[in-house]
Design an enzyme around this catalytic site. Structure first.
Site, PDB file in Angstrom:
ATOM      1  N   ASP A 483       0.622  -1.409   0.090  1.00 46.20           N
ATOM      2  CA  ASP A 483       0.021  -0.118  -0.168  1.00 46.20           C
ATOM      3  C   ASP A 483       0.919   1.274  -0.037  1.00 46.20           C
ATOM      4  O   ASP A 483       0.341   2.236  -0.395  1.00 46.20           O
ATOM      5  CB  ASP A 483      -0.913  -0.062   1.342  1.00 46.20           C
ATOM      6  CG  ASP A 483      -2.077  -0.869   1.186  1.00 46.20           C
ATOM      7  OD1 ASP A 483      -2.882  -0.706  -0.123  1.00 46.20           O
ATOM      8  OD2 ASP A 483      -2.340  -1.838   2.256  1.00 46.20           O
TER       9      ASP A 483
HETATM   10  C1  BGC Z   1       0.050   1.049   6.398  1.00 48.29           C
HETATM   11  C2  BGC Z   1      -0.244  -0.118   5.581  1.00 48.29           C
HETATM   12  C3  BGC Z   1      -1.501  -0.316   5.503  1.00 48.29           C
HETATM   13  C4  BGC Z   1      -2.223   1.010   5.156  1.00 48.29           C
HETATM   14  C5  BGC Z   1      -3.776   0.759   5.153  1.00 48.29           C
HETATM   15  C6  BGC Z   1      -0.557   2.447   5.609  1.00 48.29           C
HETATM   16  O1  BGC Z   1      -0.094   3.593   6.533  1.00 48.29           O
HETATM   17  O2  BGC Z   1       1.730   1.196   6.250  1.00 48.29           O
HETATM   18  O3  BGC Z   1       0.545  -1.157   6.328  1.00 48.29           O
HETATM   19  O4  BGC Z   1      -1.986  -1.332   4.657  1.00 48.29           O
HETATM   20  O5  BGC Z   1      -1.845   2.124   5.902  1.00 48.29           O
HETATM   21  O6  BGC Z   1      -4.207   1.950   4.496  1.00 48.29           O
HETATM   22  C1  NOJ Z   2      -1.597  -3.773   5.399  1.00 48.63           C
HETATM   23  C2  NOJ Z   2      -2.967  -3.944   4.568  1.00 48.63           C
HETATM   24  O1  NOJ Z   2      -4.082  -4.625   5.161  1.00 48.63           O
HETATM   25  C3  NOJ Z   2      -2.613  -5.084   3.435  1.00 48.63           C
HETATM   26  O2  NOJ Z   2      -3.687  -5.128   2.295  1.00 48.63           O
HETATM   27  C4  NOJ Z   2      -1.545  -4.392   2.785  1.00 48.63           C
HETATM   28  O3  NOJ Z   2      -1.083  -5.564   1.680  1.00 48.63           O
HETATM   29  C5  NOJ Z   2      -0.201  -4.265   3.466  1.00 48.63           C
HETATM   30  N1  NOJ Z   2      -0.650  -3.519   4.824  1.00 48.63           N
HETATM   31  C6  NOJ Z   2       1.114  -3.981   2.826  1.00 48.63           C
HETATM   32  O4  NOJ Z   2       1.065  -2.558   2.764  1.00 48.63           O
END
Ligand code: BGC
Ligand code: NOJ
Length: 813
Positions: A483
């Site tokens: 993400d």
């Molecule tokens: C986090 C990710 C997460 C995402 C969700 C980010 O700030 O680092 O791990 O999946 O937010 O929106």
């Molecule tokens: C958490 C999110 O829930 C997941 O969808 C994503 O793939 C990981 N963070 C990595 O960014």
């Protein structure tokens, strides 16, 4: 340092030191009513949706930590204490907190008085049941006062913590006997109320927080408890609470139990009131009557335990290492069920008001529980697919209550569609139910625009083909699995979200990761097409896959590992040419899982690079070197300090991709070594460093570049749970559901002598014994099924209800 121990026979983690390095929590509830409870009785309850139907208050980010919960107070002749230690924090003796499957028992003792609190949510009911047992262990009679306490949340948790100008005036309660009813907003549009009942007559009560605590006091020092004098307050506005008071006499050796029910009730519109302003309590009374004695409670708890016996009986390993068995048999599947219920909504790191159900998360979570709840898994897949658009793209999230796509977040995370193929394939592999592909499923919840689930998968597949960039690799969109790799978002505005901003025209950045996913899950799509007799479609799809393999080989290889992506300008990401972030984990795992590099030595080379550059004591970090500054063209990833989260943290979710890759190259030693580095039962001894619960996976452990390597965060709600369950059971232990049947393909440390597994699969029970006399990691020398030599590595399918013995001898043929 440890703070407790595993009790495998009871399937409990027993905490004996209440000062755990962070609150260690458990989940109560299986279907509609849920509670989170910590080892000091902190936490809250909600009905279905932790934001819109929150029953009790909880304060995230508070000082002191973990404030708000299901509190009990004892006033023993002026000595005030709480059996859960918090909130009073008086010294207590013999504290234990047993977190079991769907229940928690906290027991402690002070001045020869033993208090035990049981908390659980019964199967099929919308309440939390609590049983408090008090035992006088001393030689003199005791005369004590017991107080219960919960603080009501005014339903919408976000509104409750922001809209004070209104909310300080809306609170309403009713009290009848030992039952306190919370009916804020019931007079208008709500047809639900909550209640807190007790099985004994009260000697007093409190429903107004200020009266209970005293102005300026905290939960640790309620006036009512310390004075021992309930005022029978009836809340009008401000903060309604519910506290019962009991005067209890206990002879030496005598014990008494009181049952409490914290319930949620909905009434039909025309049955809301029994008199003006008086709520209809019929349903609440029916509910409390189901738990009005200790015997009924014990019976109900036994049913809950039986439910878990059944769930966990599907897959059971017998291995000499208890740290492995307890994860595979108990805690990992349990955590997977929690991710089924919660997705990423409510934990001690997820506030319950933020994220809904992730499209990719929900598909991946499914592989961790499909063997236990096949029917619900099918419904989940249909819910997810119903939010897909007809061009194959997907809302990134949907809301659990409405099951509608979340327009605020939108879509354009270009890996999302492919995860649907992964989820559906996992469901078919487990159940053999191919007809799921014929289910008619709407696009974007519009029933006038619907197609078969198979067609949905076809759209997922096409979405990638239709969105390719300058090198022929898939366009990444806002981000792929990571993400935070926001390659089309050049954000210099701290007030905008990296994830919803995609401000570079044309969005040309490309993902090697999605390319590999396309090869891997596209392969499943081809198999499904063939099974349906769609040979032309299958052949055409295969051509696209072959072409993608060619493109990965040409543009996705960096010499010693796979590239991660191309940025908006067409520059390489995850290359030795980069100064920072030379190598990323995701594309290594996904490419090898897709079979790329397995036959030409590149997989081995890649895994060597991963081992040298990414692996550390606490797992495999996401990228290396960590980013030491913000790169506007890379996005959120470089916003994190080194070693945390997506910037070189051990992002546990993706470690299994490397572990599986190791098994595909036959390296059982390294596969298991990596598994142990992130698996909580192996980290129990370093709980003081690790900090989160030693019985569940955390999303992230600080990596080698971090200030405090090895410190975990975001326990419970993470894709790590399902990926680890999938990896250890299907690739290390190697009992792998496949389209045609159960495949046997272990890849284990050479030193293991063997193990056995009982696996229920498509109705039959397989007792599988794996022996390793030659101390090999992989390969089957001989297999017998019910005493007869069996030459395929796929077990025959058998009639439902039959049991079969499988003996597997590992070694060279
Ligand atoms: C986090 C990710 C997460 C995402 C969700 C980010 O700030 O680092 O791990 O999946 O937010 O929106
Ligand atoms: C958490 C999110 O829930 C997941 O969808 C994503 O793939 C990981 N963070 C990595 O960014």
């Amino acid at each position: 340092m440890k703070y407790g121990h595993f009790d495998d026979a009871q399937r409990e983690y027993v905490i004996d030191n209440y000062k755990t390095p962070y609150p260690w929590i458990n989940y109560l509830g299986n279907k509609d009513f849920f509670s989170i409870i910590s080892n000091t009785a902190g936490g809250y309850s909600f009905y279905k949706d932790a934001r819109l139907r929150r029953l009790t208050r909880y304060r995230y980010n508070n000082v002191p930590l973990d404030d708000g919960g299901k509190y009990f107070y004892i006033n023993d002749n002026g000595s005030v204490w709480s059996p859960g230690w918090k909130p009073v924090k008086a010294d207590i003796d013999n504290y234990t907190c047993r977190h079991g499957l769907g229940y928690t028992v906290i027991k402690s003792e002070k001045d020869a008085l033993e208090a035990e609190m049981l908390f659980f949510v019964p199967l099929g009911d919308t309440c939390e049941v609590q049983k408090v047992r008090l035992l006088n262990k001393g030689h003199k009679p005791k005369s004590i006062k017991l107080f219960s306490f919960v603080e009501w949340c005014l339903w919408n948790a976000l509104d409750d913590m922001t809209n004070f100008q209104r909310n300080f005036s809306t609170g309403q309660v009713e009290v009848e006997g030992s039952v306190i009813y919370h009916k804020t907003e019931y007079r208008e549009r709500r047809n639900h109320y909550a209640f807190y009942s007790a099985s004994l007559p009260v000697s007093g009560f409190e429903t107004d927080r200020e009266t209970f605590l005293g102005m300026y006091n905290g939960f640790d020092h309620p006036d009512t408890v310390f004075d021992g004098k309930p005022q029978n307050s009836v809340a009008h506005g401000w903060s309604p609470v519910a506290s019962h008071c009991f005067d209890i006499e206990l002879q030496p050796g005598e014990e008494k139990s009181i049952v409490f029910v914290l319930g949620y009730v909905e009434n039909p519109d025309d049955e809301k009131f029994t008199a003006p302003q008086v709520i209809n309590k019929t349903r609440a009374k029916a509910m409390t009557s189901r738990y009005d004695s200790a015997e009924k409670v014990i019976r109900s708890l036994a049913e809950l335990r039986k439910y878990w016996d059944t769930q966990l009986s599907v897959l059971n390993v017998n291995h000499p290492d208890p740290r492995l068995s307890r994860m595979v048999n108990i805690w990992n599947p349990y955590q997977c069920m929690v991710t089924y219920n919660m997705s990423r909504s409510a934990s001690y790191f997820e506030s319950g008001i933020g994220r809904g159900m992730g499209f990719r998360d929900s598909n991946q979570d499914l592989v961790g529980y499909v063997h236990m709840i096949a029917e619900q898994s099918k419904q989940r897949l249909i819910d997810i697919a119903s939010t897909q658009f007809d061009d194959g793209s997907a809302y990134h999230q949907y809301q659990p209550l409405t099951k509608r796509g979340n327009a605020e977040i939108g879509g354009n995370f270009n890996d999302d569609p492919l995860w649907l193929i992964f989820g559906v394939a996992a469901y078919i592999r487990e159940t053999g139910n191919w007809s799921v592909l014929d289910e008619i499923v709407p696009f974007n919840n519009d029933s006038t625009n619907a197609a078969s689930l198979f067609e949905h998968l076809n759209r997922s597949f096409r979405h990638v083909i239709n969105h390719r960039g300058p090198h022929g690799l898939p366009l990444i969109g806002r981000a792929d699995w990571n993400d935070c790799l926001n390659l089309n978002c050049f954000s210099n505005n701290p007030d905008e979200s990296f994830q919803t901003t995609e401000n570079q025209k044309g969005g040309k950045a490309e993902s090697v990761f999605i390319a590999a996913m396309f090869v891997l899950y596209g392969g499943d799509f081809v198999k499904m097409a063939l099974k349906r007799g769609e040979t032309q479609l299958a052949a055409e799809a295969q051509k696209h896959i072959d072409e993608m393999i060619r493109v990965i080989n040409e543009y996705g290889w960096d010499g010693n590992w796979f590239l991660r992506a191309y940025d908006y300008y067409g520059n390489k990401i995850g290359s030795h040419e980069n100064e920072e972030g030379k190598i990323f984990i995701e594309s290594q795992g996904m490419c090898i899982m897709a079979g790329i590099g397995l036959d030409d030595g590149r997989a081995a080379k890649t895994l060597k690079s991963v081992n040298e550059r990414l692996a550390c004591e606490y797992g495999i970090v996401l990228n290396n070197p960590a980013f030491t500054k913000y790169y506007i063209q890379m996005g959120e990833i470089s916003s994190y300090p080194e070693g945390y989260k997506e910037n070189a943290g051990v992002f546990c979710h993706n470690n299994p991709w490397i572990i599986i890759s190791e098994t595909l190259t036959g390296n059982g030693d390294r596969a298991f070594d990596y598994y142990k580095r992130i698996t909580p039962s192996y980290l129990e001894e370093i709980s003081d460093l690790h900090r989160t619960e030693p019985y569940v996976y955390s999303q992230m452990v600080a990596g080698k570049d971090a200030f405090r390597p090895g410190e975990a965060k975001n326990s419970w709600l993470t894709g790590t749970a399902s990926w680890c369950m999938y990896t250890v059971s299907q690739y290390i232990l190697g009992i792998r559901p496949d389209f045609e049947g159960l495949r046997i393909d272990p890849c284990i440390p050479a030193e293991w002598d063997g193990f056995s597994i009982t696996r229920k699969f498509r109705g039959a029970v397989y007792h599988i014994e794996v022996m390793n006399p030659d101390h090999k990691s992989k390969g089957i020398k001989e297999m017998t099924v019910d005493g007869t030599i069996h030459r395929s590595d796929i077990l025959p399918l058998f009639a439902a209800g039959t049991e079969h013995n499988v003996r597997v001898i590992l070694g060279n043929k």
